[in-house]
Design an enzyme around this catalytic site. Structure first.
Site: not given
Ligand code: UDX
Length: 427
Positions: A142, A242-243, A247, A250, A253
């Site tokens: 995770f 929000a934004g 991407g 993970c 996909k």
């Molecule tokens: C994610 C999961 O959090 C992790 O548990 C899993 O194992 C792999 O995928 P990661 O891909 O590193 O991890 O990114 P994460 O920090 O979760 O953010 C994912 C995307 O969501 C980013 O593009 C981030 O900008 C976006 N995001 C995150 C938002 O737009 N708003 C949020 O509040 C949080």
């Protein structure tokens, strides 16, 4: 224990580091010659500060080889290979298949799958592994990119999906210092825990982004809405920023894979479809905002700050910032991009990349903040205003800039789900 960790991405490297720190004998298996050479030189094949520091100290104690056959009698084969999307959205399990095939040459061992896979994957591979005398554990990770090492050293939960409970203990023994809940379930349940967790987080992000669009129409401030919602312990504050949407390697996909799996089982998931549709719409929505302000974008100079899918990484896979750049290039805009770490992906040849954030905005009519690197928040708004050309339109697609200061400097600020400098006003 003697461990083979297969796949030197963030998951494999963080796992290898944690197991080596716990005193296990770890061999990392990486088949890509480029990655292998980089690792042997003591460097990581991607940007991640904490892991890079740990790797410098650990590279002497973790052996690196190019094939599983070179690891003598591993107790566990920890599989951290990629499971990219097929054109149908389903996960491509070819790399796991290759690991299973390579295990034919091993003495009795256990395949521990950390890669994210659709539910049913373990059941698919189990008969072959059983025939070779091997066991199988689904042990999802995770960890987040950028904090992979911390997340692996101090995981928030340990999950083992097993047929034989004794195997769960072998997996938990990899983390002697971890004080977190442990859950032993069947293999398919563990697989669904992982992919459903990611889909749920993606759903929260799409939900808050839809609320942001609504907030603009009713005159509310989405940041304060998220603060208020997050105070409910049943909701909590995480993943409500929000934004520009989600991407990375993970979320996109995994949501696709879960939707494809549901479809293949005769169950169309309207929920997951809505999550994907909303996320896909956001770069287009931002493009339309630029058009609404500047008119036809052909030949107009527009800067984008941030290309990585989130701050703290050089990963641009499925980055919404890159999608936005693609939309702007397709409209003939003169796109100038900057990212503190990530390079410009090759296919974005219509955009020009700059090493300096201020140079990227030189005479730009508009600037979009697409990835909320802290560096951008520290920028002096007066210097930004000086370099840009009228109307000096700043679209803060991550609500990360201090709106009031930027407006005071003569920039036309617009956030997402909030109105200009009214943003973030506490009452
Ligand atoms: C994610 C999961 O959090 C992790 O548990 C899993 O194992 C792999 O995928 P990661 O891909 O590193 O991890 O990114 P994460 O920090 O979760 O953010 C994912 C995307 O969501 C980013 O593009 C981030 O900008 C976006 N995001 C995150 C938002 O737009 N708003 C949020 O509040 C949080």
């Amino acid at each position: 224990m003697r461990l083979a960790v297969v796949g030197a991405g963030p998951v494999g490297l963080a796992s290898a580091a944690v197991y080596a720190l716990a005193g296990h004998r770890v061999t990392l298996v990486e088949r890509d010659p480029g990655r292998l050479a980089t690792l042997r030189a003591g460097r990581l094949p991607f940007h991640e500060d904490g892991l890079q520091r740990a790797w410098v100290n650990l590279s002497g104690s973790v052996e690196i080889v190019s094939a599983l056959a070179a690891v003598p009698a591993p107790d566990l084969v920890v599989c951290c290979v990629g499971t990219p999307s097929l054109p149908t959205g389903a996960s491509d399990l070819a790399q796991i298949d290759a690991v299973v095939t390579a295990m034919a040459d091993l003495e009795r061992s256990v395949l521990v799958v950390r890669s994210t896979v659709p539910p049913g994957t373990g059941q698919y591979f189990l008969p072959r592994l059983r025939a070779m005398g091997h066991g199988y554990v689904s042990h999802p990770e995770f960890l987040q990119e950028g904090t992979a090492l911390q997340d692996s050293v101090a995981p928030n939960r340990l999950i083992a999906g097993v047929e034989d409970p004794a195997l769960a203990e072998s997996v938990f023994a990899l983390y002697p210092g971890a004080h977190c809940p442990r859950l032993v379930v069947d293999v398919t349940t563990a697989e669904l825990v992982k992919i459903a967790s990611n889909a749920h987080l993606a759903m929260r992000i799409s939900f808050i982004n839809e609320m942001a669009l609504l907030a603009e129409r009713v005159g509310a401030d989405i940041g304060r809405v998220a603060d208020g919602m997050g105070l409910d312990p049943r909701i909590g504050p995480a993943y409500l920023r929000a934004g520009l949407g989600y991407g990375g390697s993970c979320f996109p996909k995994d949501v696709r894979a879960l939707a494809a799996l549901s479809q293949s089982l005769g169950m169309h998931s309207q929920m997951l479809q809505a999550v994907m549709d909303l996320n896909a719409r956001l770069p287009l929505e931002m493009t339309q905002r630029l058009e609404a302000r500047l008119g036809d974008l052909a030949g107009r100079r527009i800067a984008i700050w941030g290309l990585a899918f989130k701050p703290g990484t050089d990963d641009t896979r499925e980055s919404q910032a890159v999608r936005l750049a693609e939309c702007l290039c397709a409209r003939g805009a003169e796109v100038r991009v900057h990212d503190p770490v990530a390079g410009c992906p090759g296919h974005l040849d219509g955009a020009t990349s700059y090493d300096d954030a201020l140079e990227a905005i030189e005479r730009a009519e508009a600037l979009v903040l697409a990835t909320e690197w802290p560096d951008y928040r520290q920028m002096e708004p007066a210097s930004v205003a000086e370099r840009m050309a009228a109307p000096r339109f700043v679209l803060d697609a991550r609500n990360a800039l201090p709106a009031r200061a930027w407006e005071s400097a003569g920039l036309e600020y617009r956030g997402v789900g909030r109105q200009g400098a009214r943003a973030g006003v506490g009452v």
